[in-house]
Design a protein around this motif. Sequence first.
Motif, PDB file in Angstrom:
ATOM      1  N   GLU A  13     128.800  14.044  13.277  1.00 22.41           N
ATOM      2  CA  GLU A  13     129.401  14.964  14.238  1.00 22.41           C
ATOM      3  C   GLU A  13     130.705  14.419  14.787  1.00 22.41           C
ATOM      4  O   GLU A  13     131.700  15.150  14.904  1.00 22.41           O
ATOM      5  CB  GLU A  13     128.417  15.232  15.377  1.00 22.41           C
ATOM      6  CG  GLU A  13     128.893  16.286  16.363  1.00 22.41           C
ATOM      7  CD  GLU A  13     127.834  16.650  17.374  1.00 22.41           C
ATOM      8  OE1 GLU A  13     128.138  17.443  18.287  1.00 22.41           O
ATOM      9  OE2 GLU A  13     126.694  16.149  17.249  1.00 22.41           O
ATOM     10  N   LYS A  45     134.206  21.664  15.003  1.00 20.47           N
ATOM     11  CA  LYS A  45     133.173  21.347  14.019  1.00 20.47           C
ATOM     12  C   LYS A  45     133.337  22.180  12.749  1.00 20.47           C
ATOM     13  O   LYS A  45     132.347  22.545  12.099  1.00 20.47           O
ATOM     14  CB  LYS A  45     131.787  21.566  14.624  1.00 20.47           C
ATOM     15  CG  LYS A  45     131.493  20.636  15.788  1.00 20.47           C
ATOM     16  CD  LYS A  45     130.094  20.843  16.336  1.00 20.47           C
ATOM     17  CE  LYS A  45     129.830  19.929  17.532  1.00 20.47           C
ATOM     18  NZ  LYS A  45     128.469  20.134  18.087  1.00 20.47           N
ATOM     19  N   GLN A  50     128.332  21.704   9.303  1.00 14.38           N
ATOM     20  CA  GLN A  50     127.265  21.744  10.299  1.00 14.38           C
ATOM     21  C   GLN A  50     127.042  23.199  10.706  1.00 14.38           C
ATOM     22  O   GLN A  50     127.971  23.884  11.133  1.00 14.38           O
ATOM     23  CB  GLN A  50     127.607  20.916  11.537  1.00 14.38           C
ATOM     24  CG  GLN A  50     126.462  20.837  12.535  1.00 14.38           C
ATOM     25  CD  GLN A  50     126.852  20.125  13.816  1.00 14.38           C
ATOM     26  OE1 GLN A  50     128.023  20.090  14.180  1.00 14.38           O
ATOM     27  NE2 GLN A  50     125.873  19.554  14.499  1.00 14.38           N
TER      28      GLN A  50
END
Length: 385
Positions: free
Chosen positions: A20, A111, A166
């Motif tokens: 992440e 992200k 993700q």
Amino acid sequence: MKLVVQVKLLPTTVQASALEATLIACNRAATHASAVAFAKGLMDRNGLQKEVYTDLKAIFGLSAQPAVRAVKKAVDAYAALQANLRAGNLGPLTSKRHRKAISTPIVFRPKAAQPFDDRCLSWQYDARTVSIWTVDGRMRGIRFACSPDQLKKLVQYRKGESDLVQRDGKWYLIATCDLPHPEVCEPAGWIGVDRGIVNLATTSDGINYQGRGLSRYRRWQARKRAELQARRTRSATRRLARRARKEKRHAAHVNHCISKEIVSVAQRTGRGIAVEQLDGIRERVRLRRDQRDTLSSWPFHQLGQHLAYKARKAGVAFFEVDAAYTSQRCPRCGHTERANRPDRDRFRCRRCGLAGPSDVVAGVNVRNRARSAWAFVTMPVPPPA
């Protein structure tokens, strides 16, 4: 031919935190490179890399190769934007969407997916693990899960970059596989496929794939979407996004099932697949307000794409024909008239009396046009005089 294989990563808590942080750092670096490219007009990769390479390593903590990938990500985004502008996908020059696109630099979500090449990512197929670069160092032994067929494709044909994604708290790697082109066999005949809204696909053999279930599912989703939109809360917005992705996956699954069955029939019988060319249908048709949502959610383009790539993969000929008057033309006598189709479901020729389901008649017309056009397409070029 290029296909993508999506595998699910199974990282530990420490590995997931590192992944992440890596996504956030790489996207911040790409946003910085995009801002510099917009301010200084550096849209070529080499010029932009000379300008921002040192900053990406010093400020964002990237190593050499991830910094290069961040620069390429920004350059590719501007190239895609210019292509959309030239194609008119963002409206005319005076539209608000067009002006906004050219007046602000491109910004990447924190992200957003990040591509990794073989210098940053390696696969251990026997152990079903990957080793990937992160801002916390090289992470080794990250397990992944996939089907045996996917693993076989990865081992034999994986080539190029893999994207780290993700989605809903889960991690995926999307790898590009370069499969050899199978030889397309000369078709012994054709299966004409008529695509529609009420019936998603109808073949010239009379097989009908109804869209009633998908339409009912979309109406149910629309009611739930309206209820969530009325709440106007952050949790409702998150649930709306999850529902949209779920609805998209459901429609794609239906299209996969339909296209897989049609291609398997064509492969078994040695025939090709012919479809109507429906490009630009949304620009050509003017609809009432209550019809716009139905047409916009009609997945005909995706069904055509699935048919095309599955046919290429199976060595089945695939051909697009002109869609004009396929539902109004009599396949027996050739008489074309709007009155031949008194309603959506029935066809009756005003000249010879041929009658039948309108979608099946359209599929037969598509099949007949493919027979005629294929002879001209495959005709050998005559030698010069």
